[in-house]
Enzyme design. Structure first.
Site, PDB file in Angstrom:
ATOM      1  N   GLY A 298       0.814  -1.216   0.000  1.00  0.00           N
ATOM      2  CA  GLY A 298       0.000   0.000   0.000  1.00  0.00           C
ATOM      3  C   GLY A 298       0.839   1.253   0.000  1.00  0.00           C
TER       4      GLY A 298
ATOM      5  N   THR B 112       1.342   3.519   2.280  1.00  0.00           N
ATOM      6  CA  THR B 112       2.109   3.840   3.489  1.00  0.00           C
ATOM      7  C   THR B 112       3.290   2.875   3.609  1.00  0.00           C
ATOM      8  OG1 THR B 112      -0.044   4.379   4.440  1.00  0.00           O
ATOM      9  CG2 THR B 112       1.849   4.505   5.922  1.00  0.00           C
TER      10      THR B 112
ATOM     11  N   LYS C 196      -7.913  -4.228   7.040  1.00  0.00           N
ATOM     12  CA  LYS C 196      -6.905  -4.165   5.992  1.00  0.00           C
ATOM     13  C   LYS C 196      -7.471  -4.776   4.709  1.00  0.00           C
ATOM     14  CE  LYS C 196      -2.631  -5.292   6.911  1.00  0.00           C
ATOM     15  NZ  LYS C 196      -2.216  -4.195   6.008  1.00  0.00           N
TER      16      LYS C 196
ATOM     17  N   GLU D 223      -0.890 -10.649   3.519  1.00  0.00           N
ATOM     18  CA  GLU D 223      -0.515  -9.827   4.677  1.00  0.00           C
ATOM     19  C   GLU D 223      -0.789 -10.579   5.979  1.00  0.00           C
ATOM     20  OE1 GLU D 223      -1.179  -5.317   2.927  1.00  0.00           O
ATOM     21  OE2 GLU D 223      -2.826  -6.276   3.978  1.00  0.00           O
TER      22      GLU D 223
HETATM   23  O1  LIG Z   1      -4.401  -4.526   0.779  1.00  0.00           O
HETATM   24  C1  LIG Z   1      -3.792  -3.535   1.162  1.00  0.00           C
HETATM   25  C2  LIG Z   1      -3.305  -3.318   2.514  1.00  0.00           C
HETATM   26  O2  LIG Z   1      -4.026  -3.920   3.534  1.00  0.00           O
HETATM   27  C3  LIG Z   1      -2.908  -1.897   2.839  1.00  0.00           C
HETATM   28  O3  LIG Z   1      -1.924  -1.988   3.833  1.00  0.00           O
HETATM   29  C4  LIG Z   1      -4.057  -1.041   3.330  1.00  0.00           C
HETATM   30  O4  LIG Z   1      -5.077  -1.027   2.361  1.00  0.00           O
HETATM   31  C5  LIG Z   1      -3.608   0.404   3.612  1.00  0.00           C
HETATM   32  O5  LIG Z   1      -3.144   0.980   2.425  1.00  0.00           O
HETATM   33  P1  LIG Z   1      -2.670   2.480   2.338  1.00  0.00           P
HETATM   34  O6  LIG Z   1      -1.472   2.613   3.191  1.00  0.00           O
HETATM   35  O7  LIG Z   1      -2.402   2.685   0.871  1.00  0.00           O
HETATM   36  O8  LIG Z   1      -3.819   3.338   2.790  1.00  0.00           O
END
Ligand SMILES: O=C[C@H](O)[C@H](O)[C@H](O)COP(=O)(O)O
Length: 228
Positions: free
Chosen positions: A31, A33, A98, A107
């Site tokens: 993702g 972050t 998540k 994950e």
């Molecule tokens: O499937 C994706 C993951 O669980 C990500 O860690 C979660 O969606 C957070 O993503 P972001 O940091 O882009 O908001």
């Protein structure tokens, strides 16, 4: 001049990377972050940090390869020392939603084999109750309409995730049903009820898995979230 980034996701991710030490096996999250954590790990590897890594998605694996982070096959992994990953929502008990990027299954496999799961988020992800973000549920393609009906019976509105007018397919070849529960009052019960449905592979609720939650704020500060 203040050269420190004020991108809340970046500062949270960079703080988490401070927990990585030489000799560790590191789980790389997925993702926007986790991206910053992988970037920072890449810089540290260039400067001599000695680690081995495993990735939670093809996207993160490709990024790690570009940055020269040494990846090892799962057959060589006994235990992961620390995994740094993002989240779509986190509550005061550090329960997580998540899977916004569709990577929840890999994950969760990696988080469950990690001594420490460090979650990195910006302040917008911290909530009192989970559920505003529609809960991603990974389901096998076969009979997904029936699986969707069973999910509806739990009191949510499930929608097949689409990308470019086609169903989104995970790295594992499955579909995602994004489930609108409005509010999830009992995350643990909700998790188990969903995973008891045949056809469900896993859902995006991560209960009791996070060891730390690091939050980056718009004002440039970063704090570890206190467990309530
Ligand atoms: O499937 C994706 C993951 O669980 C990500 O860690 C979660 O969606 C957070 O993503 P972001 O940091 O882009 O908001």
């Amino acid at each position: 001049m203040n050269l420190k980034s004020s991108n809340p996701k970046q500062i949270a991710a960079e703080q988490a990377v401070e927990y990585i030490q030489d000799g560790m096996t590191v789980g790389l999250g997925t993702g926007s972050t986790a991206y910053w954590a992988i970037q920072q790990i890449g810089k540290k590897v260039l400067n001599g940090l000695q680690i081995k890594a495993v990735a939670t998605s093809i996207q993160s694996e490709n990024l790690a390869k570009e940055l020269g982070i040494p990846l090892i096959p799962f057959s060589e992994v006994e235990e992961i020392d620390v995994t740094i990953d993002g989240a779509d929502e986190v509550d005061g008990a550090w329960n997580l939603v998540k899977g916004g990027g569709g990577a929840l299954l890999r994950e969760k496999i990696i988080a469950s084999s990690s001594k420490q799961l460090i979650i990195v988020v910006d302040e917008s992800k911290v909530v009192t109750h989970l559920g505003k973000f529609h809960l991603p549920v990974e389901v096998v393609k076969f009979g997904f309409e029936l699986t969707r009906n069973k999910l509806s019976a739990l009191g949510c509105e499930p929608k097949l995730r689409m990308v470019d007018q086609q169903p989104f397919t995970t790295d594992n070849g499955n579909y995602i049903l994004d489930c609108d529960f409005k509010q999830i009052n009992s995350p643990s019960e909700c998790h188990d009820a969903i995973n008891n449905i045949p056809g469900v592979v896993d859902n995006g609720l991560f209960i009791g898995m996070a060891a730390r939650v690091i939050v980056g704020y718009q004002d440039g500060s970063v704090k570890e979230l206190k467990l309530v």
